[in-house]
Each structure stands twice: as structure tokens, then as C-alpha cells.
Design a protein around this motif. Structure first.
Motif: not given
Length: 496
Positions: A331-332, A334-344, A406-408
């Protein structure tokens, strides 16, 4: 069974058929209306058989206050079923005993059969099956396949038997050589002799690898490994003890007897059994020591099982933790550690549905100002460091119920459940003030500060509800575009 072996057994002159008395007993055993008088008439035809029945009735196995002095009294003590079972066992086994050249092996098999018969009867009594005499007969006949093979193949089977180290090895050698083991061959022979179905089943299942369902057949099944342990002498291998204990634990009694209980019972029954069956089976000299050793091994096995269960539990917990970790990692970003766009996206859909038509839901789209200049001036490694620090700063300075993803590129989404336009504006302004004060990296000893631009759109806010999630995201994106167009480092609300 291979056809050639079946043909050999069918045409073997050394392989006896049931004697005439046994045939009549088989017929009576299958007659539910058979009476004591019918049984007495048949048994009396064989004086040796009559003497054995009388001896059995007066043994401790059937101890009563009144001693039987006649065949009629003996059979009255035993009952019809027990008389027929014992008579059948004596007749059949006597016919298979004492023929051929491998006399030593015959005696060895005979001892195991008699011992297994005693054990099967004791187990049936512990289990309360009410068929202890049938169990005795099943135990006695479970190895008729071995005796049949010895009679039919003589030295060939004796050599095969000598190669086997243990019963499991013998079964494997038999299957390789004959296409079947002695249990299946014994059941085939029992069917040809027209023995009762319950005996055929007990013989067939005597070497089954797992406990069978029928309690009587299971008593017979368990008797073999215990007989092997007994015949191993004063210092049996630990494997034999553990194998006997494992099978004994499957006895249908509740609770099953333990070896230290069963072994003395076998020893007590042996003197009379030796006399009745015309055989000599010794009790191990160190019988008590074997029982104590068995108890120690049982304790060690239980400890091993407890340790294995604890290890399995720990492994399961570790696996579950690892699965949770991997799920969270998926769900994260990998660079920033916050949730990725798919999970969001999944969280946005859930939050949008939960908001319904009355609960406010705010969405902020954030863009890191002038990030391309940072990459161009300081390189992508430092740019990655700034992105990571920026994302974590967003996450640390929001509520636990808020989500950052992270949205992109350098764009991020912030989901603010149950938050109207005013509260969302205040939260993003505080966040902007905090971010601009925090250094995101240090370059040549100097702190590197950044700022961001943000656009906010609110579902169920002052402007009403959005028709769908896509419209909400587009509104936040448009508000962000306006903030950047107005000079960056600012926050703009969506306006219809």
C-alpha cells in the motif's frame, strides 16, 4: 495380488483348507440362531479342541467361582459366540502350524499371532466393545497371510522375511515381490474360507497405515505393533516403543490404556495362554523397566509436541506479521513511505460512500513548489531525499484519521474526512507554515527549505455535493492549478 501368486496359492498342496470341524464352525458362526447345543455337537467331534475349550473356560480370562469340569459347563461359561470364536481360531491356526521347512519362522509367526490375539482381546475389553472374543480371533488370524505365503512359497518367503528389518520393511518387500502385502493376502484367503465378514475386515485392515473406523478392527490393528514390542526382548528399540505408544493412543477406549498399564496385563495372561495354545512366549525380564522407559519416552514426546506446537504458533504469528508487513508495503510508495495512489483510490471511494449526502469530506491536492529546480541544481538523489522528508512532514502534521498519498511525481493527495471547507483551509495553512519552517535537507552546510501549493475541494460543503469521486478529484486539481497560477505557496478552494 499378482495373478501368478493367486494361482500359486490356489494350487498349493501344502496350503490347507479348513478342517471339517472348522467348516462346520464357520457355518454356525454365520447362523444367528445357532445354539449352545449346536456348538457343543460340533466341538465334541474334536477331542483336542474340546480340551482347549475346557482349558480356556477355566483360565483367568474367563474366571468364575465355579470350575468347569465338562465341555457343556465350559461352553456355558464361555457362551455361544466365544465358544465358536475360540474353536474356529484353534482349528484354523492348528491347520497352518507345523508344516514346511521353515519351522523356526513358523514358530515366530505363531507366537506373534497368539500374543496379538491376547492383546486384541485386552484392548477390546478396555474399549468396552462387547466383542472381545471376536477381537481375540481377529488378532489370532491377522497374520494368516504370512503363514499362507510361507506354506506356498516356503524358503522364498522365509528369505524375504529375513531381509526385512521391522514390519514396515516387510510390507514394502511383500508389495514389491507379490503386488500385495500379507494382510490383503490373508483377507483373500479368509474370504475363500467363507469366514465371517467381520474377520475378513479385521484381517484386511490389520496393516492399514491409519486407524480404521471399526472399533474391533482397530483393536486388532493396534495389537500387532504391541506384539512386536513384546517380542523384541528386554531392550527394545526406542522406535518400537514409540510406534507401540502411537498406535495404542488410537485404541477406541476412553481413555486408551498406556503401555505401563497394558504390559502387566499381558504378562498376567501369558501363563494360561501358553498352556491353552501349546506355545511358550516369555515375558521380558525387565518388563517394569520397559514400562518406565515407555513412560519416559511418552513424556519426552509430549514435550516435543508442546515445543513443536509452540514453534508452529510462533511461526504462524511471524507469518501473519510478515503478511501484514507485506500487505502494508504493497500500500506504500517505496520512495516516500506514504500511501500509494492505488491504495488512496480505494480509501477515497470508501470515504466518499461513507460521507453520503450529509457528512463533509475534503480533499486537498498538494504540489511541491519548484521541485524541478532542486533536481536540476542538486541532483536526483537529493531530490529523492527532499520528497521523502516532505511526505513524512505532511504525514506527521495531520490527524490520525487523515490520509496522505503520493499521487505522482511531486504531487500528493490529502484526504480529510468529516472536514468542511473552513477546517480544511485552516489545516492546510498550518501545514504550509510548518513545512516552510522545516528544512527538508542540508546542502553544503545550509538548510534547504521548500514550500507547496494546494487546492481543496469539499464534498457536502457550502457548494453542495459532488456527483461522484472523479468530479471531486478534478475540482481539487483545478483549485491546485489556480494556486500555482497565482504564484505558488498558497492554498485555493474550489469554487463552482
Amino acid at each position: 495380488m499378482r495373478p501368478e501368486l493367486e494361482a500359486t496359492l490356489l494350487h498349493c498342496r501344502n496350503l490347507p483348507s479348513p478342517p471339517g470341524v472348522a467348516l462346520q464352525i464357520i457355518e454356525l458362526a454365520q447362523d444367528p440362531n445357532a445354539s449352545l447345543a449346536d456348538a457343543a455337537r460340533v466341538v465334541a467331534m474334536d477331542p483336542a479342541l474340546s480340551a482347549r475349550i475346557l482349558r480356556m473356560a477355566n483360565s483367568p480370562l474367563y474366571a468364575t467361582h465355579r470350575r468347569a469340569t465338562t465341555l457343556a459347563q465350559a461352553m456355558s461359561t464361555l457362551g455361544v459366540n466365544a465358544t465358536l470364536s475360540l474353536a474356529l481360531g484353534f482349528s484354523l491356526m492348528q491347520g497352518l502350524r507345523g508344516r514346511g521347512s521353515a519351522i523356526e519362522l513358523q514358530e515366530q509367526l505363531w507366537k506373534r499371532s497368539v500374543l496379538a490375539a491376547v492383546i486384541a482381546r485386552l484392548l477390546a475389553q478396555h474399549a468396552g466393545t462387547g466383542r472381545s472374543d471376536i477381537a481375540l480371533l481377529g488378532g489370532l488370524l491377522q497374520d494368516i497371510g504370512k503363514l499362507a505365503l510361507l506354506h506356498a512359497l516356503s524358503d522364498g518367503y522365509a528369505r524375504l522375511h529375513a531381509q526385512a528389518i521391522g514390519n514396515d520393511a516387510l510390507l514394502a518387500l511383500e508389495r514389491a515381490a507379490y503386488g500385495d502385502d500379507h494382510a490383503s493376502i490373508g483377507a483373500w484367503l479368509a474370504r475363500r474360507w467363507n469366514l465371517p465378514a467381520v474377520l475378513v475386515e479385521a484381517i484386511a485392515c490389520s496393516e492399514a497405515p491409519a486407524p480404521v473406523d471399526d472399533p474391533l478392527a482397530r483393536c486388532v490393528q493396534v495389537s500387532g505393533p504391541i506384539a512386536d514390542l513384546w517380542l523384541a526382548g528386554d531392550e527394545p528399540d526406542d522406535h518400537l516403543i514409540e510406534q507401540a505408544q502411537t498406535w495404542l493412543a488410537t485404541c477406541p477406549a476412553d481413555p486408551p490404556p498406556t503401555l505401563d498399564v497394558l504390559l502387566p496385563e499381558i504378562a498376567a495372561a501369558l501363563p494360561d495362554i501358553n498352556a491353552i495354545f501349546d506355545i511358550h512366549i516369555d515375558s521380558p525380564t525387565h518388563l517394569q523397566a520397559i514400562g518406565e522407559h515407555a513412560r519416559e519416552l511418552l513424556i519426552l514426546r509430549n514435550l516435543r509436541q508442546i515445543q513443536e506446537m509452540a514453534q508452529a504458533r510462533d511461526d504462524t504469528l511471524a507469518l501473519q506479521a510478515r503478511m501484514r508487513e507485506l500487505t502494508e508495503q504493497s500500500r506504500r510508495d517505496p520512495l516516500t513511505g506514504v500511501y500509494n495512489r492505488l491504495h488512496m483510490q480505494a480509501q477515497l471511494e470508501q470515504a466518499f460512500n461513507d460521507a453520503g449526502q450529509d457528512r463533509p469530506l475534503s480533499l486537498a491536492m498538494i504540489d511541491l513548489d519548484d521541485f524541478k529546480q532542486i533536481n536540476d541544481r542538486h541532483g536526483h538523489l537529493l531530490g529523492d531525499q527532499v520528497l521523502h522528508q516532505f511526505a513524512q512532514s505532511l504525514h506527521r502534521n495531520l490527524r490520525d484519521s487523515d490520509l496522505v498519498a503520493r499521487y505522482g511525481g511531486e504531487e500528493f493527495l490529502v484526504l480529510l474526512p468529516d472536514t468542511d471547507e473552513t477546517a480544511a483551509q485552516q489545516a492546510l495553512e498550518r501545514l504550509l507554515q510548518t513545512i516552510t519552517r522545516l528544512p527538508m535537507a542540508v546542502v553544503d552546510g545550509q538548510p534547504l527549505h521548500v514550500s507547496f501549493s494546494a487546492g481543496i475541494a469539499t464534498h457536502n460543503g457550502k457548494a453542495g455535493a459532488f456527483p461522484d469521486l472523479r468530479a471531486l478529484i478534478e475540482a481539487a486539481d483545478n483549485a491546485l492549478y489556480r494556486a500555482k497560477h497565482l504564484g505558488r505557496q498558497r492554498i485555493c478552494q474550489h469554487t463552482p
